[in-house]
Motif scaffolding. Structure first.
Motif, mmCIF file in Angstrom:
data_model
loop_
_atom_site.group_PDB
_atom_site.id
_atom_site.type_symbol
_atom_site.label_atom_id
_atom_site.label_comp_id
_atom_site.label_asym_id
_atom_site.label_seq_id
_atom_site.Cartn_x
_atom_site.Cartn_y
_atom_site.Cartn_z
ATOM 1 N N MET A 121 0.843 -1.194 0.000
ATOM 2 C CA MET A 121 0.000 0.000 0.000
ATOM 3 C C MET A 121 0.876 1.242 0.000
ATOM 4 O O MET A 121 2.061 1.202 0.344
ATOM 5 C CB MET A 121 -0.926 0.009 1.215
ATOM 6 C CG MET A 121 -0.225 0.115 2.549
ATOM 7 S SD MET A 121 -1.396 0.063 3.940
ATOM 8 C CE MET A 121 -0.269 0.281 5.319
ATOM 9 N N LEU A 122 0.261 2.352 -0.363
ATOM 10 C CA LEU A 122 0.926 3.659 -0.392
ATOM 11 C C LEU A 122 0.060 4.636 0.391
ATOM 12 O O LEU A 122 -1.127 4.793 0.101
ATOM 13 C CB LEU A 122 1.094 4.140 -1.836
ATOM 14 C CG LEU A 122 1.635 5.569 -2.031
ATOM 15 C CD1 LEU A 122 3.052 5.687 -1.498
ATOM 16 C CD2 LEU A 122 1.581 5.957 -3.511
ATOM 17 N N ALA A 152 4.980 1.234 -6.182
ATOM 18 C CA ALA A 152 5.863 0.085 -6.443
ATOM 19 C C ALA A 152 6.861 -0.119 -5.306
ATOM 20 O O ALA A 152 7.326 -1.243 -5.072
ATOM 21 C CB ALA A 152 6.598 0.278 -7.764
ATOM 22 N N LYS A 153 7.176 0.957 -4.586
ATOM 23 C CA LYS A 153 8.105 0.867 -3.442
ATOM 24 C C LYS A 153 7.359 0.913 -2.107
ATOM 25 O O LYS A 153 7.964 1.166 -1.067
ATOM 26 C CB LYS A 153 9.092 2.032 -3.497
ATOM 27 C CG LYS A 153 9.832 2.163 -4.820
ATOM 28 C CD LYS A 153 10.572 3.495 -4.888
ATOM 29 C CE LYS A 153 11.167 3.734 -6.255
ATOM 30 N NZ LYS A 153 11.771 5.082 -6.377
ATOM 31 N N GLY A 154 6.043 0.686 -2.156
ATOM 32 C CA GLY A 154 5.210 0.881 -0.976
ATOM 33 C C GLY A 154 5.453 -0.127 0.123
ATOM 34 O O GLY A 154 6.160 -1.132 -0.045
ATOM 35 N N VAL A 160 0.930 -4.216 3.103
ATOM 36 C CA VAL A 160 -0.441 -3.770 3.332
ATOM 37 C C VAL A 160 -0.856 -4.037 4.773
ATOM 38 O O VAL A 160 -0.562 -5.081 5.351
ATOM 39 C CB VAL A 160 -1.408 -4.459 2.343
ATOM 40 C CG1 VAL A 160 -1.534 -5.951 2.621
ATOM 41 C CG2 VAL A 160 -2.772 -3.782 2.369
ATOM 42 N N ASP A 161 -1.493 -3.045 5.362
ATOM 43 C CA ASP A 161 -2.043 -3.131 6.717
ATOM 44 C C ASP A 161 -3.363 -2.376 6.659
ATOM 45 O O ASP A 161 -3.397 -1.149 6.637
ATOM 46 C CB ASP A 161 -1.075 -2.492 7.725
ATOM 47 C CG ASP A 161 -1.611 -2.507 9.148
ATOM 48 O OD1 ASP A 161 -2.826 -2.699 9.336
ATOM 49 O OD2 ASP A 161 -0.812 -2.307 10.085
ATOM 50 N N MET A 162 -4.465 -3.124 6.630
ATOM 51 C CA MET A 162 -5.757 -2.491 6.375
ATOM 52 C C MET A 162 -6.129 -1.491 7.464
ATOM 53 O O MET A 162 -6.735 -0.458 7.182
ATOM 54 C CB MET A 162 -6.843 -3.561 6.234
ATOM 55 C CG MET A 162 -8.140 -3.033 5.668
ATOM 56 S SD MET A 162 -7.946 -2.178 4.072
ATOM 57 C CE MET A 162 -7.552 -3.540 2.989
ATOM 58 N N GLU A 163 -5.763 -1.762 8.716
ATOM 59 C CA GLU A 163 -6.088 -0.811 9.779
ATOM 60 C C GLU A 163 -5.314 0.487 9.594
ATOM 61 O O GLU A 163 -5.856 1.587 9.785
ATOM 62 C CB GLU A 163 -5.779 -1.422 11.146
ATOM 63 C CG GLU A 163 -6.210 -0.551 12.325
ATOM 64 C CD GLU A 163 -7.697 -0.214 12.326
ATOM 65 O OE1 GLU A 163 -8.039 0.916 12.756
ATOM 66 O OE2 GLU A 163 -8.509 -1.059 11.897
#
Length: 918
Positions: free
Chosen positions: A602-603, A622-624, A627-630
């Motif tokens: 994610m970014l 691309a360098k993000g 992912v952490d939805m919270e």
């Protein structure tokens, strides 16, 4: 013990006598012209008294400017040098310059603060802890190193350090006596803690002299006489203080030399009428500045701090908070009461007496003009304004917003309270006796209940006291109960220009409603300077941003989070980028994409970013990070925008399960993902109930017809009173293309292969040919019509040969599909023989509450038989549209451009519901 305290008092008296002899005042008799007196105003500040003996004292009202510098401004030798330069430049410009300084603070974290060291030493000595000596060592090192760096004239350095060391020895003796006695008094503590200001004032005067300009320092204890006030502060005896100032000016010859000599007074400290050293309590140095400003009838009083001024809201909570150009005294009082970083109300009283502007400025950003606090900050409105005018760029009817967190609402309710005199008095007298401070009061005109707020840590004591006080009334039923609502917070909107202006309150509460914030209680005084409301503590940040955005941004501002940066997601981001400027200009809609999340990364925007750069987001993504939805959700909700929307462009069932949580948090949801609305019926109903019962919006036009207005058409028909009988449609652009292209001379497998090569099908064409996607759209439309139906209730005629449904890969499926061309060819030939065409349709039979997906035949003159390309077509048969005159919607039903366009349309619908013009 008594003898020890007596010994301590004797030491203090002797040391004060020694101090007076060591630093005698310079004497000069001067004659001054008559003083200028200002017109009386509201605050009760005594007029300056004439100096005794016929001398003139201070020439008041003749261009004095007071500059006060807080501890951070004098936290190092570099900062002290800068303060002195500022005072010198002021005096050189012809201004009679008067400085007020605090004790040295710190420039680097971890360094000792002078006031802290003095307080620590006093507490340690009273506790018989010998470590108080270490605090004195810190004080000596800090002041010696600072003086050696600044005082370039040896005589000045020697004189300063001699005085400093003598006073330090005085303190050491006092602290030793405290340690022997094992106690201290407030008077002793005040005397000790006031030395920090003495040392700074004397040092600044010496530094100015080393820089070649004349300067003297003033011990405020020789001037200011104060008495304790009921509220824990102090009141100034202006008659005696003015007389003392006149005596001091006459004795030192300051009256005629004010324009070429800098005077520096100690902040924070004063003396009681009995001559005992004391302090001015909270915000004492600021109070010193306004007191001296009033006594001089100064032109301005500038409070130099480490912030640019007073902000429209806490900039730590609202990124777009703006520094206010001006405030009235009343507005400053209100904001200060609710915890904003403004002057304490008592601090403004002396300045009010002579209508002196108090300017808050940033010493570390002197280019900033700061905030001026003065009598009136009127807005020329040209008469009564309507709500549209209120939101114009040229006026801000709400000047500032402040919050108090951790409060509890206490409600005293009962029919026996109605018309009973003294009930309110009994309630608040009881709370007062319990030692609790009431922060806000709200009472209905029916007198049925009294509601008020206290700090959370005082709530239990208040409730206990009230239950005891009204014990008999509660037992008799005259008072129903004393109830406490915990976990609350107060939001205060302040602005004297909202007085008698229609629509301001409506705008405020509309902003809260649109942000899905529930209001627990409301209070507004008759002056209309302040609208106060209580909300849940968990909603206070959202409430603050929503109201601030409504009054200060003059746009419908939305923070946008996008899940699923695939083909549709990327296309949507490009479309947004192309339209951002036009949306701001033409519709006052400000979309800010703050977060993008995919399956694995994610970014998010950084702390200083308002939005992602849509020109470069792909490279950054691309360098993000993982992912952490919270964290993704927090980024969207904490972005500073008053409204938030998450767009789910994925096809993930897991993501769809987040919708409920998002909506409950007040986040609007837009999606073309069909999994939520065609998934388990109870979950779908929960989503719709949340949508109906709140101001949070859930739009999903793209789930059925990509960019076609299918759901909106259906809802418009039902809302206008029409009755839906049947919906029939070709809902798959892929299958539309296949059967619009397929003819008697074609092989079915070849058409499927061409569709796959053109990108019309999913990577595995079985996902299209199975009919499951069409079935989901049937379920969505059926539920919109009020039919409780599950996906498994919809019979589906699959176009995937049964033998190929379980083959391992799409490649194997495509390789074996030609073996089954004859089956489809036979159906095609049979239809052609009857003058009909094959079409793969979904049907919602509303009257029979059923749905189906099947391959049907239509005549060439039927709208479905005339379809071409990959268009979708949907027919609505209703009470008004019957027979051959059904309502038909036709257009492109697949492709990233139209799908993204449909999603974008839903986002703009959200903006419209939030207040953007249609």
């Amino acid at each position: 013990m008594a003898s020890s305290v007596a010994q301590l008092r004797a030491v203090l008296a002797q040391r004060r006598s020694d101090f007076a002899r060591r630093d005698p005042p310079r004497v000069a008799k001067v004659v001054k012209p008559a003083r200028v007196r200002a017109a009386p105003a509201r605050a009760a500040v005594a007029e300056p008294a004439s100096a005794p003996g016929g001398v003139s004292g201070v020439e008041r009202g003749s261009g004095h400017e007071v500059h006060k510098f807080g501890g951070t401004c004098v936290g190092s030798f570099e900062r002290i040098s800068g303060v002195c330069d500022l005072l010198i430049e002021s005096a050189k410009s012809g201004v009679k310059t008067f400085g007020v300084v605090s004790a040295m603070g710190v420039a680097t974290k971890g360094e000792p603060k002078v006031t802290d060291c003095l307080i620590n030493a006093t507490d340690m000595a009273a506790a018989r802890n010998p470590a108080y000596e270490e605090e004195l060592v810190k004080l000596e090192h800090k002041h010696r190193s600072t003086a050696e760096a600044l005082l370039t004239i040896p005589e000045e350095l020697t004189k300063y350090m001699d005085n400093f060391m003598a006073e330090l020895e005085d303190l050491r003796a006092m602290l030793r006596a405290m340690s022997i006695a094992g106690t201290s008094t407030q008077a002793f503590a005040d005397f000790v803690v006031g030395h920090g200001e003495l040392w700074t004032a004397r040092l600044c005067a010496a530094v100015i002299r080393c820089k070649g300009f004349d300067a003297e320092w003033i011990d405020a204890r020789d001037v200011l006489v104060v008495t304790d006030a009921e509220d824990g502060g102090v009141d100034v005896d202006y008659e005696r203080s003015n007389a003392n100032l006149d005596k001091l000016f006459d004795a030192r010859g300051h009256g005629v030399a004010g324009s070429n000599r800098v005077l520096i007074a100690t902040g924070f400290i004063a003396r009681t009428p009995e001559g005992v050293p004391t302090t001015l309590k909270r915000n004492g140095s600021d109070y010193s500045a306004t007191i001296f400003g009033a006594m001089l009838i100064a032109k301005t009083i500038t409070i130099w701090t480490d912030v640019d001024g007073v902000f429209s809201a806490d900039p730590r909570k609202v990124k777009e908070a703006v520094c206010l150009e001006s405030l009235s005294y009343n507005e400053a009082w209100e904001l200060s009461y609710f915890g904003a970083n403004v002057l304490h109300p008592r601090t403004t009283l002396p300045a009010m007496r002579y209508h002196i502007p108090v300017v808050l400025r940033n010493y570390f950003n002197q280019a900033a003009p700061g905030t001026s606090i003065c009598d009136q900050c009127e807005v020329e409105t040209g008469g009564v304004m309507n709500p549209i005018d209120v939101n114009s760029d040229r006026v801000n009817f709400i000047k500032g917003l402040a919050t108090i967190e951790d409060v509890t609402i206490i409600n005293v309710e009962g029919t026996g309270m109605v018309g009973v005199p003294g009930t309110a008095n009994a309630v608040f007298q009881t709370v007062k006796e319990a030692g609790c401070n009431v922060v806000m009061i709200s009472q209905a005109s029916s007198e049925h209940s009294i509601c008020f707020a206290v700090r959370s840590h005082e709530a239990a004591a208040a409730v206990k006291a009230l239950n005891k006080r009204f014990e008999k009334a509660i037992a008799a039923g005259r008072i129903k109960a004393v109830e406490a609502v915990d976990e609350c917070a107060i939001l205060a909107a302040v602005g004297q220009n909202m007085c008698q202006t229609p629509g301001v309150s409506a705008m405020l509460f509309e902003a809260l409603a649109n942000a899905n914030v529930n209001v627990v209680a409301i209070a507004q005084g008759a002056s209309e300077y302040n609208i106060t409301c209580v909300v849940s503590k968990k909603d206070i940040a959202k409430a603050l941003r929503a109201v601030h955005g409504r009054f200060y941004l003059s746009k419908t501002v939305m923070s946008v989070g996008i899940v699923g940066p695939g083909l549709v997601g990327k296309t949507l981001l490009r479309q947004m980028k192309e339209q951002l400027a036009a949306l701001k200009t033409d519709y006052n809609v400000d979309l800010r994409v703050v977060a993008v999340a995919g399956q694995s990364k994610m970014l998010l925007t950084g702390e200083s970013e308002v939005a992602l750069d849509l020109d470069t987001w792909e490279d950054s993504y691309a360098k993000g990070q993982a992912v952490d939805m919270e964290a993704f959700i927090q980024c969207v909700t904490d972005s500073g925008a008053p409204n938030a929307v998450i767009i789910d462009c994925s096809a993930s069932e897991d993501v769809a399960l987040h919708y409920k949580d998002w909506l409950q948090r007040g986040i609007n949801v837009v999606t073309p993902n069909k999994k939520a609305n065609s998934g388990p019926l109870p979950y779908y109903k929960e989503l719709r109930n949340i949508q109906r019962n709140s101001y949070t919006h859930y739009f999903y036009e793209g789930t059925v017809g990509a960019g076609l207005p299918i759901i909106s058409t259906l809802n418009n028909l039902r809302d206008s009173g029409d009755r839906i009988n049947k919906i029939e449609g070709i809902f798959s652009g892929t299958l539309s293309y296949i059967f619009n292209t397929y003819g008697a001379d074609d092989k079915f497998s070849a058409i499927v292969k061409t569709a796959k090569e053109l990108g019309y099908t999913e990577p595995d064409p079985r996902d299209d040919l199975s009919g499951t996607d069409v079935a989901r759209k049937v379920v969505i439309l059926a539920r919109e019509c009020g039919i409780d139906i599950e996906l498994e209730d919809v019979p589906v005629e699959s176009l995937v040969p049964e033998a190929l449904r379980s083959v391992a890969s799409a490649e194997e499926f495509m390789e074996k599909l030609p073996e089954y061309d004859d089956e489809m060819a036979a159906k095609c030939a049979e239809a052609a023989a009857a003058g009909e065409k094959l079409r793969y349709v979904g049907v919602v039979d509303v009257e029979n509450k059923t749905g189906s997906v099947e391959l049907r035949r239509y005549s060439g003159d039927h709208p479905f038989g005339q379809l071409s390309g990959s268009d979708n077509i949907i027919s609505f048969e209703t009470k008004r549209y019957v027979g051959p005159s059904t309502l038909v919607v036709r257009g492109p039903g697949a492709g990233a451009e139209v799908t993204a366009g449909g999603v974008f349309g839903d986002v703009l619908r959200v903006a419209q519901y939030l207040g953007a013009p249609s």
